[in-house]
Design an enzyme around this catalytic site. Structure first.
Site, PDB file in Angstrom:
ATOM      1  N   GLY A   1       0.837  -1.192   0.000  1.00 48.83           N
ATOM      2  CA  GLY A   1       0.000   0.000   0.000  1.00 48.83           C
ATOM      3  C   GLY A   1       0.869   1.238   0.000  1.00 48.83           C
ATOM      4  O   GLY A   1       2.105   1.163   0.018  1.00 48.83           O
TER       5      GLY A   1
ATOM      6  N   ALA B   1       8.619   4.206   4.217  1.00 49.27           N
ATOM      7  CA  ALA B   1       9.211   3.806   5.487  1.00 49.27           C
ATOM      8  C   ALA B   1       9.477   5.018   6.383  1.00 49.27           C
ATOM      9  O   ALA B   1       9.268   4.971   7.598  1.00 49.27           O
ATOM     10  CB  ALA B   1      10.524   3.060   5.232  1.00 49.27           C
TER      11      ALA B   1
ATOM     12  N   LYS C   1       3.696  -0.790 -10.256  1.00 47.59           N
ATOM     13  CA  LYS C   1       3.675   0.644  -9.943  1.00 47.59           C
ATOM     14  C   LYS C   1       5.080   1.223  -9.877  1.00 47.59           C
ATOM     15  O   LYS C   1       5.293   2.409 -10.170  1.00 47.59           O
ATOM     16  CB  LYS C   1       2.885   0.882  -8.649  1.00 47.59           C
TER      17      LYS C   1
ATOM     18  N   ASP D   1      -1.001   3.121  -4.133  1.00 49.32           N
ATOM     19  CA  ASP D   1       0.459   3.073  -4.134  1.00 49.32           C
ATOM     20  C   ASP D   1       1.028   3.631  -5.435  1.00 49.32           C
ATOM     21  O   ASP D   1       2.127   4.204  -5.445  1.00 49.32           O
ATOM     22  CB  ASP D   1       0.923   1.630  -3.916  1.00 49.32           C
TER      23      ASP D   1
ATOM     24  N   SER E   1      10.002   8.740  -3.120  1.00 56.83           N
ATOM     25  CA  SER E   1       9.962   7.525  -3.929  1.00 56.83           C
ATOM     26  C   SER E   1      11.329   7.249  -4.550  1.00 56.83           C
ATOM     27  O   SER E   1      11.850   8.063  -5.312  1.00 56.83           O
ATOM     28  CB  SER E   1       8.904   7.657  -5.030  1.00 56.83           C
ATOM     29  N   ARG E   2      11.894   6.094  -4.241  1.00 57.41           N
ATOM     30  CA  ARG E   2      13.190   5.734  -4.819  1.00 57.41           C
ATOM     31  C   ARG E   2      13.110   5.602  -6.330  1.00 57.41           C
ATOM     32  O   ARG E   2      14.021   6.009  -7.060  1.00 57.41           O
ATOM     33  CB  ARG E   2      13.678   4.421  -4.212  1.00 57.41           C
TER      34      ARG E   2
END
Length: 336
Positions: free
Chosen positions: A132, A136, A187, A240, A250-251
């Site tokens: 979802g 982190a 995604k 997500d 977001s990496r």
């Protein structure tokens, strides 16, 4: 309950903290003994979550995997490409474990989801997936978050749901494990695309189009693989997708942004400890789509940029120059 989190990256560390603060005896396993010792002593994962303090009570940090496996459930918190090695390592040590997958990717060789790899490696295991819109960094700061826990054992799922949920971490339940894991993987690839677009200097129009048409790719793949429609429009799907495609945390979007600005993939990956799952997953998604006969033009262009040397500008021309078509395919005619 007793939980073990196998993998001390950012997400694994945040989940271990959440579980311990919720009152559960929790073990966090780090592969590197020096890293485990440092986290245990300082109660900070300086590499991945430097601003988050871990509790001293109910949270043990170890590098001995044998010490982590005496638990009611194990969280798999390593990148998807490392799951197979981890499963091989724990297979002789556990019998019919409950495994909760936190990784968001597909196996590059087999194109399987993590739960499918679990079923292949540990036939008696009970696999779940937790996914979802959940950075982190924000879970570590107790920002209100909602996720979905997917598994086929409904009774066990309900028990885990109640155990994991907190006043700041809301957990919904689903039986659609494959759908949840597919969404989590795809995604990331679309987030690479939006990052590339932003890096080139394009704006909101382009980003909105990529998110929408990326969702269409996710839906086509999901339908072919038997995913539930509500999963695709739910937290692990649309929720997500929007988060990962738009957030500076977001990496995958961040890596895509740097690619769009002209940096090379090998230069980026050599200097950052963070794993952008979409890099490897793009290849798996394209191969899976080809096997299923599903069109995934955005994912295909991302794969070609990352792995075949195509320029972002050429990928944009290829996407915008495709044959014109209806947004929704015509409904099938009724029989007769």
């Amino acid at each position: 309950m007793r939980f073990a989190v196998l993998g001390a990256g950012g997400w694994g560390t945040a989940v271990a903290r959440l579980l311990a603060n919720a009152g559960h005896e929790t073990t966090l396993w780090a592969r590197d003994p020096k890293k485990a010792e440092a986290i245990g002593a300082t109660r900070v994962n300086a590499k991945y979550l430097p601003d988050v303090t871990l509790p001293r009570e109910r949270l043990t940090v170890t590098s001995r995997i044998e010490d982590a496996l005496d638990a009611d459930a194990l969280f798999l918190a390593v990148p998807s490409f490392a799951v197979d090695d981890l499963l091989q390592r724990i297979a002789p040590l556990v019998e019919a474990p409950t495994l909760i997958n936190l990784a968001k990717g597909l196996d590059r060789a087999t194109r399987q989801t993590v739960s499918e790899r679990v079923e292949a490696r540990l036939p008696g295991a009970k696999p779940f997936a937790l996914s979802g819109p959940s950075h982190a960094e924000e879970v570590g700061r107790d920002y209100p978050t909602a996720v979905v826990l997917a598994g086929k054992d409904c009774d066990l799922g309900a028990t885990l749901q109640r155990a994991i949920a907190t006043p700041r971490f809301r957990v919904y339940l689903s039986e659609d494990v494959r759908g949840v894991e597919l969404c989590a993987a795809v995604k990331n690839v679309i987030a690479l695309a939006t990052g590339i677009s932003d890096g080139i200097g394009y704006g909101d129009n382009s980003r909105g189009a990529l998110i929408t048409r990326g969702l269409a790719e996710m839906m086509r793949l999901g339908e072919r693989m038997g995913a539930e429609a509500l999963t695709l429009s739910g937290l692990s799907g649309l929720g997500d997708l929007v988060l990962t495609c738009t957030s500076e945390l977001s990496r995958n979007r961040t890596l895509g942004f740097r690619i769009g600005q002209g940096e090379r993939l090998n230069e980026i990956t050599s200097e950052t400890p963070m794993v952008a799952e979409g890099v490897r997953t793009s290849s798996a998604v394209v191969r899976l789509a080809a096997r299923l006969g599903v069109e995934v033009p955005i994912s295909a262009q991302v794969h070609m940029i990352l792995h075949e040397g195509k320029t972002p500008q050429a990928a944009v021309r290829a996407l915008m120059g495709r044959e014109l078509k209806a947004e929704q395919p015509p409904a099938a005619s009724p029989p007769g």
